[in-house]
Scaffold this active site. Structure first.
Site, PDB file in Angstrom:
ATOM      1  N   GLY A   1     -25.797 -93.434   7.318  1.00  0.00           N
ATOM      2  CA  GLY A   1     -26.840 -94.077   8.167  1.00  0.00           C
ATOM      3  C   GLY A   1     -28.080 -93.282   7.942  1.00  0.00           C
TER       4      GLY A   1
ATOM      5  N   LYS B   1     -12.339 -87.206   0.556  1.00  0.00           N
ATOM      6  CA  LYS B   1     -13.066 -87.615   1.910  1.00  0.00           C
ATOM      7  C   LYS B   1     -12.486 -88.878   2.487  1.00  0.00           C
ATOM      8  CE  LYS B   1     -17.709 -89.268   3.271  1.00  0.00           C
ATOM      9  NZ  LYS B   1     -17.745 -90.930   3.306  1.00  0.00           N
TER      10      LYS B   1
ATOM     11  N   GLY C   1     -24.828 -97.160   5.017  1.00  0.00           N
ATOM     12  CA  GLY C   1     -25.829 -97.984   4.366  1.00  0.00           C
ATOM     13  C   GLY C   1     -26.773 -98.707   5.385  1.00  0.00           C
TER      14      GLY C   1
ATOM     15  N   ASN D   1     -26.373 -91.156   0.552  1.00  0.00           N
ATOM     16  CA  ASN D   1     -26.126 -92.108  -0.708  1.00  0.00           C
ATOM     17  C   ASN D   1     -27.180 -93.017  -0.738  1.00  0.00           C
ATOM     18  OD1 ASN D   1     -23.346 -93.919  -2.084  1.00  0.00           O
ATOM     19  ND2 ASN D   1     -25.121 -93.576  -2.860  1.00  0.00           N
TER      20      ASN D   1
END
EC number: 2.8.1.10
Length: 337
Positions: A232, A144, A205, A253
Site C-alpha cells: 500500500g 515471504k 497495490g 512494489n
C-alpha cells in the site's frame, strides 16, 4: 559475486551491467542508514545500522518486489536503482524450465537475496506447497508467507497465516509473514518463530499509503523481531513515515512499477527510506500544544543586549540624520534592483 541457485555461470539475458551502472546515474549506493547497499559487499557484511533478519545483515532497509513492471529490463533497472539487497518474487511467476533462458530470475542482479513469496495461496496447505517448490527451485529457505483467499481485498487470512507459519517454521523455513496490522496476531507470529512480521500499510497495490499507522506503532512497540511495513505504500514520503515511527524496513512494489519513471521512483524510495530511518535514530522532539507557538529564535534583544535608557536620545536632543545610502529603505531598494 554469488550466482542465484540454478542459474548457469556466464553472461545471460538481463544480467546487470558489469560496472553495476544504471540509467541516468540512479544507482543506489550504500548507506549506513540503509539507503542502499546492493553492491559487492552484499548481505552478511555487517554495517553500522544494517537490517538484520534471522542473524543475517542486509545493507538496505528497502525491500522491493518484481511484479507489474512493463518489462523484465525495466524491472532490472529499477532493482539496481533501488539499492535494495532483498528482492521478492512470486513463486507462481517462476518458470523452472526457463531459468537461465529469459525467466524473471535471470533479470535479478545476482548480488541480491531472493525472497520467494507464496502470493496466490488461499490456505496454509497451498502456501506450504509453494514454499517447498520455491526452496527446491532457488535453494533458499527464506519465504515471504502470503495467504490471501479474498480476491477483492487480498487481505491476509490471519488463521491460515498463523497455521502456515507454524508448519513452515517446523519445516526449516525462515518465515517473513505478510499479515494484517494486528498487534495480537503479530505477537503470535513472533511466538511461533517467524523471523519478521510484515503488517500491511493499506490494501496490496492500492498506493493509499500508511492507513494503519496507529496499529503499526503498537506492533513496533512490542515486537522482538524486525517489523517490515508491506503493501500500500504509494509515494516515498509513505516509506519515510513508516521508518520514522520505528519500522525496521519497508517493502515496495506497485508504487515503483507503475510510476512514469520506475527507476527514478525506486531511487526516491531508497532515499526516503534512509531519511526516515535517520530521523527515527535522531529522535523526534516532543510535540507542543496545538494552539501555542514556540519561537525558534528570541523575540527580543536582537543583535545584542537591550539598550539602556541613557542610550536613547532625549526629546530635546536632535535626532541624528540618516543618509539615504544607509537607511533601511535605501538598503531594501538597492537589494530589490
Amino acid at each position: 559475486m554469488s550466482q542465484h541457485p540454478l542459474r548457469p555461470a556466464g553472461s545471460r539475458p538481463g544480467d546487470s551491467p558489469p560496472d553495476g551502472s544504471c540509467p541516468d546515474g540512479l544507482a543506489g549506493g550504500g548507506s549506513a542508514v540503509g539507503g542502499g547497499g546492493g553492491g559487492e559487499a552484499g548481505p552478511g557484511a555487517a554495517g553500522a545500522d544494517d537490517l538484520v533478519i534471522a542473524g543475517r545483515a542486509y545493507g538496505s532497509r528497502l525491500l522491493i518486489g518484481t511484479g507489474k513492471f512493463a518489462s523484465h529490463r525495466v524491472m532490472r533497472d529499477s532493482l539496481v536503482a533501488s539499492g535494495a539487497t532483498i528482492v521478492t518474487v512470486a513463486l507462481r511467476r517462476v518458470d523452472i524450465g526457463r531459468i537461465g533462458d529469459g525467466d524473471v530470475l535471470d533479470f535479478i542482479p545476482p548480488s541480491m537475496t531472493l525472497l520467494p513469496n507464496t502470493s496466490g495461496a488461499v490456505d496454509a496447505a497451498e502456501a506450504l506447497r509453494l514454499a517447498r517448490l520455491g526452496r527446491a527451485a532457488t535453494g533458499t529457505g527464506l519465504v515471504k508467507l502470503e495467504v490471501t483467499p479474498d480476491p477483492r481485498t487480498l487481505a491476509p487470512d490471519p488463521l491460515e497465516t498463523l497455521r502456515a507459519a507454524e508448519l513452515m517454521v517446523a519445516d526449516g523455513f525462515t518465515v517473513l509473514p505478510y499479515c494484517s496490522a494486528d498487534p495480537v496476531l503479530a505477537r503470535r507470529l513472533e511466538e511461533v518463530g517467524c523471523a519478521t512480521v510484515m503488517p500491511l500499510g493499506s490494501w496490496i497495490g492500492s498506493n493509499r499509503g500508511l492507513r494503519t499507522r496507529d496499529a503499526i506503532e503498537a506492533i513496533v512497540a512490542s515486537a522482538g523481531v524486525p517489523v517490515v511495513v508491506d503493501a500500500g505504500l504509494g509515494v516515498p514520503s509513505d516509506a519515510a513515515e513508516a521508518m520514522e515511527i520505528g519500522a525496521a524496513a519497508v517493502l515496495v512494489n506497485t508504487a515503483i512499477a507503475v510510476a512514469a519513471d520506475p527507476a527514478r521512483m525506486a531511487r526516491a524510495f531508497a532515499l526516503a527510506t534512509a531519511a526516515g530511518r535517520l530521523g527515527f535514530l535522531a529522535g523526534r522532539g516532543a510535540a507542543g500544544p496545538a494552539t501555542v507557538a514556540s519561537a525558534s529564535s528570541p523575540l527580543t534583544g536582537f543583535l545584542g543586549a537591550h539598550p539602556s535608557p541613557a542610550s536613547h536620545p532625549s526629546p530635546a536632543s536632535p535626532v541624528p540624520s540618516v543618509s539615504r545610502a544607509t537607511s533601511p529603505a535605501a538598503v531594501v531598494g538597492e537589494a530589490s534592483r
